[in-house]
Scaffold this active site. Structure first.
Site: not given
Ligand code: DX5
Ligand code: ZN
Length: 224
Positions: A36, A136, A141, A143-144, A175-176, A196
């Site tokens: 990022m 996506m 941008g 996690g979580g 994502g999620g 993540g």
């Molecule tokens: C978000 C990232 C993801 C992030 C996902 O912009 O591209 O790769 O690590 O994280 P979780 O699994 O926590 O949603």
């Protein structure tokens, strides 16, 4: 076979090598690495020196997600630093056809990413130039965040398009992703699930990885 890709964004960066070893021992075949630039997305994450260090401690395929404004300019540096797959955002590429060809010429697999607001139809002219398409399921941008369910329809549309065109790009989601939606995602036709928080923010990283993998793989047995 459906694969789970641990996203290092949620790992403990002070112990990155150990975190990677945990998922590698649990049987992961790929790692997702978020880049990022504080411009394309309102956050900063992993750059070239960290990617080089990751490359030295693992043989797993590195799936590098470029959330940056000028992927054309920087993709070759990330490939040199160890990226096996390079993912660029459709929204960041004015000349997407050229960018995807360039990534393949530089020796990596070429992936394209769609933000939640970007339709699958924007890829209709480059379907044969992509090795994987990442949907996506959160706005990129951070996690979580909570899973945005329109991703499921987009996965289904991509799976249908792939069949219709006789192509074999992988379909990926990011994502999620967690235990409560992994089965539904896999049933929709997704091949690679990035996760993540649901892996690294647990007391048992290997166990969380294996449970997600089992859930997603079992669900594909029911896939048409
Ligand atoms: C978000 C990232 C993801 C992030 C996902 O912009 O591209 O790769 O690590 O994280 P979780 O699994 O926590 O949603
Ligand atoms: Zn990502």
């Amino acid at each position: 076979m459906v694969e789970i890709l641990p996203s290092l964004l949620a790992a403990d960066f002070a112990h990155l090598g150990e975190e990677i070893a945990k998922v590698e021992r649990a049987g992961a075949s790929m790692l997702h690495v978020d880049v990022m630039d504080g411009h394309f997305v309102p956050n900063f994450a992993i750059g070239i020196p960290v990617l080089e260090s990751i490359r030295k401690v693992t043989r797993l395929k590195l799936d590098v997600h470029l959330m940056i404004s000028d992927p054309d300019r920087h993709a070759p540096e990330f490939i040199k630093a160890g990226a096996d797959h390079v993912l660029v955002h459709q929204e960041a590429c004015v000349h997407l056809d050229r960018t995807l060809r360039m990534i393949r010429n530089e020796g990596a697999l070429a992936g394209v990413v769609l933000n939640p607001s970007t339709p699958v139809s924007t890829l209709s002219e480059v379907m044969d130039l992509v090795d994987h398409v990442l949907v996506m399921s959160v706005n990129p941008g951070f996690g979580g965040q909570h899973f945005i369910p329109n991703a499921l329809r987009k996965i289904q549309a991509l799976a249908w398009k792939r069949k219709e065109l006789g192509l074999n790009f992988a379909i990926e989601i990011d994502g999620g992703v967690a235990l409560d939606n992994a089965a539904e995602i896999a049933r929709a036709g997704c091949d690679w699930l990035v996760a993540g928080t649901s892996i690294f923010h647990t007391h048992d990283v290997a166990g969380a990885f294996l449970e997600l993998e089992r859930t997603a793989r079992e669900a594909t047995l029911a896939r048409a």
